[in-house]
Write a protein that holds these residues in place. Structure first.
Motif, mmCIF file in Angstrom:
data_model
loop_
_atom_site.group_PDB
_atom_site.id
_atom_site.type_symbol
_atom_site.label_atom_id
_atom_site.label_comp_id
_atom_site.label_asym_id
_atom_site.label_seq_id
_atom_site.Cartn_x
_atom_site.Cartn_y
_atom_site.Cartn_z
ATOM 1 N N LYS A 111 11.489 12.290 -13.759
ATOM 2 C CA LYS A 111 12.393 11.157 -13.965
ATOM 3 C C LYS A 111 12.194 10.138 -12.857
ATOM 4 O O LYS A 111 12.002 10.514 -11.692
ATOM 5 C CB LYS A 111 13.853 11.628 -13.984
ATOM 6 N N ARG A 112 12.247 8.862 -13.216
ATOM 7 C CA ARG A 112 12.023 7.812 -12.228
ATOM 8 C C ARG A 112 13.100 7.850 -11.153
ATOM 9 O O ARG A 112 14.286 7.882 -11.447
ATOM 10 C CB ARG A 112 12.010 6.435 -12.895
ATOM 11 N N SER A 113 12.663 7.861 -9.907
ATOM 12 C CA SER A 113 13.575 7.921 -8.775
ATOM 13 C C SER A 113 13.521 6.617 -7.988
ATOM 14 O O SER A 113 12.689 5.742 -8.244
ATOM 15 C CB SER A 113 13.192 9.089 -7.855
ATOM 16 N N ALA A 114 14.415 6.477 -7.020
ATOM 17 C CA ALA A 114 14.431 5.288 -6.178
ATOM 18 C C ALA A 114 13.153 5.186 -5.358
ATOM 19 O O ALA A 114 12.610 4.105 -5.138
ATOM 20 C CB ALA A 114 15.658 5.312 -5.267
ATOM 21 N N MET A 115 12.651 6.344 -4.890
ATOM 22 C CA MET A 115 11.404 6.387 -4.127
ATOM 23 C C MET A 115 10.294 6.870 -5.057
ATOM 24 O O MET A 115 9.920 8.044 -5.059
ATOM 25 C CB MET A 115 11.547 7.315 -2.924
ATOM 26 N N GLN A 116 9.786 5.957 -5.856
ATOM 27 C CA GLN A 116 8.775 6.329 -6.835
ATOM 28 C C GLN A 116 7.483 6.781 -6.154
ATOM 29 O O GLN A 116 7.186 6.390 -5.021
ATOM 30 C CB GLN A 116 8.472 5.143 -7.754
ATOM 31 N N THR A 117 6.724 7.591 -6.869
ATOM 32 C CA THR A 117 5.457 8.070 -6.326
ATOM 33 C C THR A 117 4.527 6.890 -6.051
ATOM 34 O O THR A 117 4.618 5.838 -6.686
ATOM 35 C CB THR A 117 4.776 9.036 -7.305
ATOM 36 N N LEU A 118 3.592 7.084 -5.101
ATOM 37 C CA LEU A 118 2.722 5.994 -4.657
ATOM 38 C C LEU A 118 1.279 6.475 -4.554
ATOM 39 O O LEU A 118 1.001 7.534 -3.984
ATOM 40 C CB LEU A 118 3.184 5.481 -3.293
ATOM 41 N N ILE A 119 0.351 5.676 -5.099
ATOM 42 C CA ILE A 119 -1.084 5.876 -4.897
ATOM 43 C C ILE A 119 -1.609 4.641 -4.203
ATOM 44 O O ILE A 119 -1.468 3.523 -4.714
ATOM 45 C CB ILE A 119 -1.825 6.104 -6.228
ATOM 46 N N SER A 120 -2.191 4.811 -3.005
ATOM 47 C CA SER A 120 -2.604 3.683 -2.173
ATOM 48 C C SER A 120 -4.101 3.758 -1.870
ATOM 49 O O SER A 120 -4.592 4.790 -1.426
ATOM 50 C CB SER A 120 -1.804 3.690 -0.863
ATOM 51 N N PHE A 121 -4.811 2.641 -2.110
ATOM 52 C CA PHE A 121 -6.248 2.576 -1.873
ATOM 53 C C PHE A 121 -6.552 1.677 -0.680
ATOM 54 O O PHE A 121 -5.920 0.627 -0.495
ATOM 55 C CB PHE A 121 -6.978 2.025 -3.111
ATOM 56 N N GLY A 122 -7.536 2.067 0.130
ATOM 57 C CA GLY A 122 -7.953 1.276 1.277
ATOM 58 C C GLY A 122 -8.984 0.224 0.897
ATOM 59 O O GLY A 122 -9.353 0.055 -0.267
ATOM 60 N N LYS A 123 -9.493 -0.477 1.907
ATOM 61 C CA LYS A 123 -10.467 -1.541 1.686
ATOM 62 C C LYS A 123 -11.795 -0.963 1.193
ATOM 63 O O LYS A 123 -12.200 0.122 1.578
ATOM 64 C CB LYS A 123 -10.705 -2.306 2.991
ATOM 65 N N GLY A 124 -12.448 -1.744 0.329
ATOM 66 C CA GLY A 124 -13.775 -1.368 -0.145
ATOM 67 C C GLY A 124 -13.813 -0.129 -1.012
ATOM 68 O O GLY A 124 -14.852 0.533 -1.104
ATOM 69 N N SER A 125 -12.710 0.190 -1.678
ATOM 70 C CA SER A 125 -12.647 1.398 -2.497
ATOM 71 C C SER A 125 -13.241 1.156 -3.877
ATOM 72 O O SER A 125 -13.068 0.084 -4.467
ATOM 73 C CB SER A 125 -11.201 1.873 -2.638
#
Length: 412
Positions: free
Chosen positions: A322-336
């Motif tokens: 279930k969607r929460s206030a702190m949703q999951t995160l996928i973060s990519f760096g430079k040159g990915s």
């Protein structure tokens, strides 16, 4: 009256005739045996291929194994079995006639030729904005607010005048779901009865997929730096560090959190409850998987964070029921660069120069620049569905896609 010499000659000739006749009979028997063996092998090979085709066509093959009489004559039988290996299916097919048996072990995946979407963005009553040299190639499933050109970092949009090279349809408030059965099986690995398993950190091990799975419990803070190949699962209820020198091939790793050191190169499936942190200059070969699965009631924000100059071939996903206030995160760096699919039941954070050959699904984008943090902006990034290999096969993890299966990788 015959002379003694003539009788001796007759006996010798009879002996040689007997030897030659026996040799011819033995030779004929040998060739017949070889011929029958070759015919039996050809028949076994045909039955094996039939079993593979049957398994790929039938989506309901159970575990344990199932015996099939191909022609209902009690003479041509194949044994087929399928089970999950991470987010892919591990298939076993064996054909046998009398005492002869041949078999194949392989991963199966889902054909995505008919899925031409490059982007699925949940409808949060806001548009997606593009700026700079952003290129979107493929169909877009977007919020009703649509897509628009915007200025960012003092630069206008300079890409395709249509902003997306493909058809645009409207998205829903939520993403298309994930396979609940597969998610439950992944969650069970985290909750395995650790007391029954051996606590160790194997240094070098190669386990065939034709043999039983070897599962090892890793002590807290274990640094994995060995050479592990094949039918191996590593489980930890704490943190795990994967060394840059580790050589992993098709193994699975389950832990609360995982750190992958800079410079690592390998092929594996990593699943975490809390976070996965990947260093710089890391390469994951196809078919690799990174996934975070949020526990019910968890207060922290589950995340996958990639460093700079990533090359990833496979699937990256985050999941919460279930969607929460702190949703999951996928973060990519430079040159990915990513070849495959990204799925986040939350946020996807990208930076300038990001290249994705495949598909991205998320609730919201975050764009980080040295000056500003933008929401639902894409600046100087390339998402190209057509750039993904035509031989790419996806996972049954994703709902709402085709069910046509293919052989993803042959295994030993």
């Amino acid at each position: 009256m015959l002379k003694a010499g003539a009788l001796y000659f007759a006996i010798v000739m009879a002996f040689f005739i007997a030897v030659i006749t026996a040799s011819l009979i033995m030779l004929a028997a040998h060739f017949r045996t070889s011929y029958m063996k070759e015919m039996r092998y050809t028949r076994l090979l045909t039955n094996l291929n039939s079993g593979i085709a049957y398994l790929l066509a039938d989506g309901d093959i159970p575990t344990p194994a199932k015996e099939i009489d191909l022609f209902n004559k009690q003479a041509d039988s194949v044994l087929i079995e399928r089970k999950n290996w991470g987010i892919y299916d591990l298939a076993v097919v064996k054909a046998h006639i009398l005492g002869d048996t041949i078999g194949k072990v392989f991963f199966t995946g889902i054909n995505t030729d008919k899925d031409l979407d490059v982007l699925y963005l949940s409808d949060e009553d806001r548009p997606i904005s593009v700026s700079g040299k952003t290129q979107l190639t493929g169909n877009g499933v977007l919020p009703k607010a649509g897509i628009k050109q915007s200025y960012a970092e003092g630069k206008p949009y300079t890409g395709n005048k249509d902003m997306i090279d493909g058809k645009i349809t409207s998205s829903n408030r939520t993403l298309k779901g994930l396979n609940s059965t597969m998610i439950k099986e992944l969650e069970l690995k985290f909750g395995a009865n650790l007391k029954l398993l051996r606590v160790t950190n194997p240094a070098k091990l190669n386990v065939s997929f034709k043999d039983s799975t070897r599962t090892f419990i890793l002590p807290a803070g274990t640094r994995v730096d060995g050479e592990l190949t094949g039918n191996i699962i590593l489980v930890s209820d704490s943190s795990v560090v994967i060394s840059a020198t580790a050589k992993l091939n098709n193994v699975q790793i389950y832990a609360h959190s995982v750190k992958v050191e800079s410079g690592f190169s390998g092929k594996c499936q990593i699943f975490a409850r809390d976070s996965i942190v990947v260093g710089d200059q890391v390469r994951f070969d196809y078919p690799s998987t990174l996934g975070v699965i949020r526990m019910a009631g968890a207060a922290d924000q589950p995340s996958i964070t990639f460093g700079n100059n990533l090359l990833f071939n496979g699937i990256v996903f985050s999941y919460e029921d279930k969607r929460s206030a702190m949703q999951t995160l996928i973060s990519f760096g430079k040159g990915s660069r990513l070849n495959g699919e990204v799925y986040s039941t939350g946020l996807v954070k990208v930076q300038k120069g990001m290249f994705i050959a495949g598909k991205v699904s998320c609730n919201r984008f975050i764009m980080q620049t040295p000056v500003t943090l933008y929401e639902n902006f894409l600046i100087d990034v390339v998402f190209n569905r057509k750039a993904r290999s035509k031989y790419y096969l996806s996972s049954g993890l994703f709902e709402g896609q085709g069910k046509e299966k293919g052989v993803l990788e042959w295994l030993k």
